[in-house]
Scaffold this motif. Structure first.
Motif, PDB file in Angstrom:
ATOM      1  N   ALA A   1      -8.553  -3.566   2.619  1.00  0.00           N
ATOM      2  CA  ALA A   1      -7.242  -3.416   1.969  1.00  0.00           C
ATOM      3  C   ALA A   1      -6.488  -4.743   1.881  1.00  0.00           C
ATOM      4  O   ALA A   1      -5.646  -4.931   0.996  1.00  0.00           O
TER       5      ALA A   1
ATOM      6  N   ASP B   1      -7.079  -6.093  -1.356  1.00  0.00           N
ATOM      7  CA  ASP B   1      -6.446  -5.403  -2.477  1.00  0.00           C
ATOM      8  C   ASP B   1      -5.077  -5.986  -2.790  1.00  0.00           C
ATOM      9  O   ASP B   1      -4.566  -5.805  -3.901  1.00  0.00           O
TER      10      ASP B   1
ATOM     11  N   HIS C   1      -4.932   2.772   2.849  1.00  0.00           N
ATOM     12  CA  HIS C   1      -4.951   1.312   2.748  1.00  0.00           C
ATOM     13  C   HIS C   1      -4.025   0.715   3.816  1.00  0.00           C
ATOM     14  O   HIS C   1      -4.386  -0.213   4.535  1.00  0.00           O
TER      15      HIS C   1
ATOM     16  N   HIS D   1      -8.886  -8.511  -6.843  1.00  0.00           N
ATOM     17  CA  HIS D   1      -9.360  -7.167  -6.486  1.00  0.00           C
ATOM     18  C   HIS D   1     -10.011  -6.452  -7.678  1.00  0.00           C
ATOM     19  O   HIS D   1     -10.480  -5.317  -7.518  1.00  0.00           O
TER      20      HIS D   1
ATOM     21  N   SER E   1      -5.322   1.131   7.415  1.00  0.00           N
ATOM     22  CA  SER E   1      -6.424   0.260   7.830  1.00  0.00           C
ATOM     23  C   SER E   1      -5.877  -1.076   8.334  1.00  0.00           C
ATOM     24  O   SER E   1      -6.507  -1.741   9.168  1.00  0.00           O
TER      25      SER E   1
ATOM     26  N   ASP F   1     -10.948   2.432   7.028  1.00  0.00           N
ATOM     27  CA  ASP F   1     -11.478   1.545   5.977  1.00  0.00           C
ATOM     28  C   ASP F   1     -12.256   2.357   4.927  1.00  0.00           C
ATOM     29  O   ASP F   1     -12.102   2.142   3.720  1.00  0.00           O
TER      30      ASP F   1
ATOM     31  N   SER G   1      -9.874   4.245   2.854  1.00  0.00           N
ATOM     32  CA  SER G   1      -9.026   3.461   1.947  1.00  0.00           C
ATOM     33  C   SER G   1      -9.664   3.359   0.559  1.00  0.00           C
ATOM     34  O   SER G   1      -8.963   3.135  -0.429  1.00  0.00           O
ATOM     35  N   GLN G   2     -10.974   3.526   0.436  1.00  0.00           N
ATOM     36  CA  GLN G   2     -11.550   3.651  -0.904  1.00  0.00           C
ATOM     37  C   GLN G   2     -11.580   5.096  -1.361  1.00  0.00           C
ATOM     38  O   GLN G   2     -11.280   5.405  -2.510  1.00  0.00           O
TER      39      GLN G   2
ATOM     40  N   ALA H   1       0.835  -1.198   0.000  1.00  0.00           N
ATOM     41  CA  ALA H   1       0.000   0.000   0.000  1.00  0.00           C
ATOM     42  C   ALA H   1       0.873   1.253   0.000  1.00  0.00           C
ATOM     43  O   ALA H   1       0.638   2.205  -0.756  1.00  0.00           O
TER      44      ALA H   1
END
Lengths: 433, 433
Positions: B358, B361, A420, B368, A423, B255, B258-259, A412
């Motif tokens: 994450a 990801d 990212h 992902h 988290s 969280d 993170s998007q 990340a």
């Protein structure tokens, strides 16, 4: 006259490439018209549907008569002769049995890090099936689209089928009933696709649209893709037959004609190891064309797009077949099974001379909605999977996160996605306190 | 400020629908430009690629330097720090282990009529992966696209990745090598998609194109669909978190961020049974936004598209989640597993508070590349199946044809397809003689 090619011709590669590259579909400029129809249906809803149906199908509808009533369906179905009903029931049962084997498996496991991983398949909630009207109104296509959806577990299924001048095909309505479709709209064209994708007061929107159609329907499906899922953009039908000399030329001739009769743009190709046999087949085609009901369509398809290719051996036949990536491949050779085993790109294979392709159109069991125009290189025929989707599952434990979380944090950070990493870090810090 | 909604609000349904219908992508008029670029690449080949790369990436290429040499890749990879290399290797191994379980099964059986039926899966021969340049150049995406292709058995894999001003990301090149991709072109945008779809002197065409990209790349993929297969048209990222009050607000805040940090158009939504908890999360988001590196992007996404929805109970949360059909669903509740079991529409589910999105990801294992913009209603994340296709198989015996052929003939005649019927009839007549 079809083309005659031979791999021993000095210009074979050039001619074969030309055959592969043949543009069989009219390049109609329909996209603009379709965009306008879709916008109109989104803006005016039912009234737009009623207007287009009056214009294109010469039929006056109201919001109430957009959909067939149960009584109308009952009455139409009662007119179906028993022999046709039995044949359709046999087809439905066999298609169902084949597709029930396609239901995918869920998975769930715990890996060495202690992470629980897996996936789960669920059905699309609602699907809409397009059934063309007029000559190409095929009850078999209703079964081939609706039964996989039903087997997948789709809760709500509807059909849009145009009824030009108000004429409906009773077998289409019977097929719909056999496949469990309750709602059938008297709608066709791009307006039907728009209604199913976006909904109107009378048409509930669906999540997935499948089924064949003309250039307007195809362009509309391409445009609504994303708003809903679609199956594929179907092109004209094709058959490739690989046959050795040990065949009845007439059998192969009618097999070739069974695709050619679909559409002037259809394509039928024979690959044979024996040139004389190829010529005998071409002669048998001409003979059948003298009396065939659809001889005008089939004759034009065969003359414009048909081909007989002579090859030195079976290996050459297989290599050419994979380059063609045919929708339907029929293998009428002594070692048909061995040849089938080496084929890489084909929508459906019919193995041995006792398996005419037409069996697969109706009662074989596999789906007859298949990838055309060389798209078998990358896509498959319609199946239960087209009406399902997969959700991936992951569950970490604190230990699992401790084991693999730091790598996620590193990646990340290297991708410049700080949150990212945070988290993961926020949780790992809890473990360290 | 994100939106605060509650299912007890009188205008909840209106506001929730507005949230669902939010258009998060700029409606750029790129399609016309993309059509011109594709036509140009088809007409001028390599020279068009060289011209576009000079214009958009400020990089002068020759046919020889369109592709990275092995030495260039070696040199770039040598600069990757050991910690990042290990993290990428762990990710690759875990992604591979997950996807290896997705290899589908072939099937072959003989039914009661004596017909042999089945299907066989084969890999696409060649696939091309698009890897965006600049900020969104993610090595993790290389792994997520290339490893499923490799597991599927794709023989030839290539990557197109733009290198603005000639700058390449060494981690992208390392990820390509870990995933077995040998050919990496310095190409981006619609021209890269056109080159992979149609081929040029220097770029061999492929059968399937996958990978994310900007509006030009998305429009180009939509246009070449049919010539080649594509995965999906990816939109901005989304996360939905369902959380009860028994959570650390900061965990949920990072969280959501993170998007949000991906893109100003990304969307982060929290559904909670406890309004006070929702407010605590919003406060924690604001706190994190004070220092987050990408606070400008994340802050705008959260303000424009973020939402906190208070529900009466978990059942309401599940129902709203299924209407949203989120790309990523994180369930941070005591009974997270039970809730996950009832969800119908989601690209990926992250179960329990110890499973931050994450993880998925990078190193979780599942893919992902997931359906965005509510398309989890009808589509799935990228998988091994996207690089394979299914050929259906049928083999009749004379007895099997005698048993089911007459029904096929009946249906063929009723559909007006005489040659279809004749291809069955010709064989049945042989049996009767």
């Amino acid at each position: 006259m079809p083309q005659f090619l031979s791999t021993t011709d000095p210009d074979f590669e050039t001619n074969f490439r030309a055959l592969l590259g043949m543009k069989r579909e009219a390049d109609e400029d329909v996209d603009k018209a379709v965009a306008a129809i879709i916008a109109d249906v989104r803006a005016r809803g039912d009234q737009a549907l009623i207007d287009y149906t009056a214009r294109y199908d010469r039929l006056t509808l109201t919001p109430e008569t957009l959909v067939f009533s149960v009584e109308e369906v009952d009455a139409a179905i009662a007119t179906v002769p028993p022999q046709e009903r039995s044949a359709l029931e046999l087809a439905a049962a066999r298609i169902r049995a084949y597709h029930e084997r396609q239901r995918p498996e869920n998975a769930l496991w715990t890996d060495e890090a202690g992470a629980q991983l897996g996936w789960r398949w669920t059905a699309v909630s609602a699907a809409g099936l397009y059934v063309p009207g007029g000559l190409a109104s095929y009850p078999s296509s209703v079964l081939m689209n609706a039964i996989p959806a039903q087997v997948a577990g789709v809760e709500r299924l509807c059909i849009c089928a145009p009824t030009p001048d108000g004429v409906a095909n009773p077998l289409v309505l019977l097929a719909a009933r056999l496949a469990g479709v309750e709602t059938i709209y008297r709608l066709g064209g791009a307006q039907a696709i728009a209604a199913m994708a976006y909904g109107t007061d009378s048409v509930q929107p669906v999540d997935k649209i499948t089924g064949p159609g003309n250039a307007f329907v195809a362009a509309a499906k391409r445009r609504v893709f994303g708003q809903v899922g679609i199956d594929m953009i179907a092109g004209p039908s094709e058959i490739l037959v690989i046959a050795d000399a040990d065949n009845d030329p007439d059998w192969i001739a009618v097999d070739l004609l069974s695709q050619a009769e679909h559409d002037e743009s259809a394509q039928s190709i024979l690959i044979t190891t024996d040139r004389a046999f190829g010529e005998a087949v071409a002669k048998a085609v001409d003979k059948r064309l003298e009396t065939l009901e659809r001889r005008k369509i089939a004759g034009k398809s065969w003359a414009d797009f048909g081909a007989v290719i002579t090859v030195r051996n079976v290996e050459e036949a297989v290599a050419l077949s994979d380059r063609i990536a045919p929708e339907h491949l029929e293998i009428a050779c002594a070692d048909a099974q061995d040849i089938a085993d080496t084929i890489r790109h084909a929508g459906a294979i019919f193995i041995g001379a006792w398996t005419p392709e037409a069996i697969g159109d109706y009662v074989g069991g596999p789906n007859h909605v298949l990838p055309t125009a060389r798209s078998a290189r990358f896509s498959s025929g319609l199946s239960v999977l087209d009406f399902m989707k997969r959700t991936t599952l992951a569950r970490m434990t604190p230990d699992a996160l401790a084991a693999i979380g730091p790598a996620a944090e590193t990646l990340a950070i290297s991708e410049g996605l700080e949150a990212h990493g945070l988290s993961v870090r926020a949780r790992l810090e809890r473990l360290n306190t």
